[in-house]
Design a protein around this motif. Sequence first.
Motif, short mmCIF file in Angstrom:
data_model
loop_
_atom_site.label_atom_id
_atom_site.label_comp_id
_atom_site.label_asym_id
_atom_site.label_seq_id
_atom_site.Cartn_x
_atom_site.Cartn_y
_atom_site.Cartn_z
N VAL A 1 -7.96 109.45 42.62
CA VAL A 1 -9.25 108.80 42.42
C VAL A 1 -9.06 107.31 42.10
N LYS A 2 -8.11 107.01 41.23
CA LYS A 2 -7.86 105.63 40.84
C LYS A 2 -7.42 104.79 42.03
N GLU A 3 -6.50 105.32 42.85
CA GLU A 3 -6.01 104.58 44.01
C GLU A 3 -7.12 104.30 45.00
N LEU A 4 -7.95 105.30 45.28
CA LEU A 4 -9.04 105.11 46.24
C LEU A 4 -10.05 104.10 45.71
N TYR A 5 -10.39 104.19 44.44
CA TYR A 5 -11.36 103.27 43.86
C TYR A 5 -10.84 101.83 43.91
N GLU A 6 -9.60 101.64 43.54
CA GLU A 6 -9.04 100.29 43.52
C GLU A 6 -8.97 99.70 44.93
#
Length: 437
Positions: free
Chosen positions: A201-206
């Motif tokens: 989730v963090k990678e996609l959001y960033e």
Amino acid sequence: MNVNKLFAKLNEKGVNDIEYRYASSSSFSCGVFRHELSNYSASTSTIINVDAVIDHKLAMVTTENTSNNNIDNVVNQLFEAAKYTTKAEGEIYKEKNKYRHYNHFNKELINVPHQKKIDYLFVIEEKLKALDKRIEEVEVGYEETFVQSLFQNSAGIRLKNKRNSYSFFASVVINDNNEKKTEFLVFTDNDFTKFNVDNFVKELYEKTIKKLNAVNIETKKYKAVFDPEVVDTLLDFYIGQLNAEAVLKNSSWFKDKLNTQVANKRVTILETPLKRDHDFIGADVQGVPCQNKVLIKKGVLLTYLHNLETARKFNVNPTGNAAIVASKIGIRPGPIHLKPGRLTREELITKVGNGVYITSLEGLHAGMNAQSGDFSLKAEGFVIKDGKLDRFINMMTVASNLFEIFNNVKAISQNIEYIKNGVYAPCIYIDNISVSV
């Protein structure tokens, strides 16, 4: 289908050179969109390919009927196919070799309940939505495949293999004051414990928010760094030109260029089918053992990719690249590595100073001139300003020539990423790319 009975039936009719391929696959997929399960499917399929040399020609039959009752039908179809086969001098692989094996099958993956996989999708959707109220759409999916295969021929070669893997993927649409941006992310493995929802989730959001506050740039030529995703796209087409069938048909740019300089000396490209990971390939579809090999060394082309037929015509050994392509024996490259350089990605960007960082190209195969290598494609990327990544570029089209790109590589990064389809790629720095907006 009993292979020995099939071979015996063909032997009775004077056919002694035979190949049998069995592949059984099962898949499961599901998706979540707007807090609901948007799709759910599970399927299985089985394909059998039988090749036989009849009247010196290689005939092929494909069937999904695995019953022994289908043996006579397959035999009759082979003889019928031979009547209409134009290729002469059919052959099968008969050499006795040692084969490398690697088990890429994780039985624990099968034991993970489907409900748990579905639950993960709702968690991913919920976490992405909670991160930022500007996220207006989230679509999440899961796919899982299990394949087992058998190859056997009348020369006594018998090879078995099984593998499985899964993928989580998600796309996000973010809307900031009517500036909409979309991003996509995939995670693939065969060990379910390696998937971390929070990291995903963090990678996609960033990746998504980096696209906001996009800027326009001038139409001109730029220094450029290609992201590994783009290098993967370029390599896929570039290595496809090594297909010996295309060389024979005069449709390859690499025709008559063996042992000559075709790329910059910084460019070394390897094929690594025996690397012990999920892309491991021990043998091709004709039973030829695969081998790790250098395709292009310091810019010099060392080999084409062959199946048995093309190897015979070139009077060389087969390279283990035979594949079923459009229901016939064709040629396909194995896992590809572009050898990395010495600079980090950040050092490469610093070296450029001012330019563009290209993260994606759209429609390469449709927009590429196969003979010349010229292309003009929509692209995405970022401004490189004062040696650092800056803002996302609103819209741009990149025009260049595939072969000139590999001839003009100024530097290659040391980081190497697995992208997809067995390609492992670093970043590359190109000095002169035409960008229009």
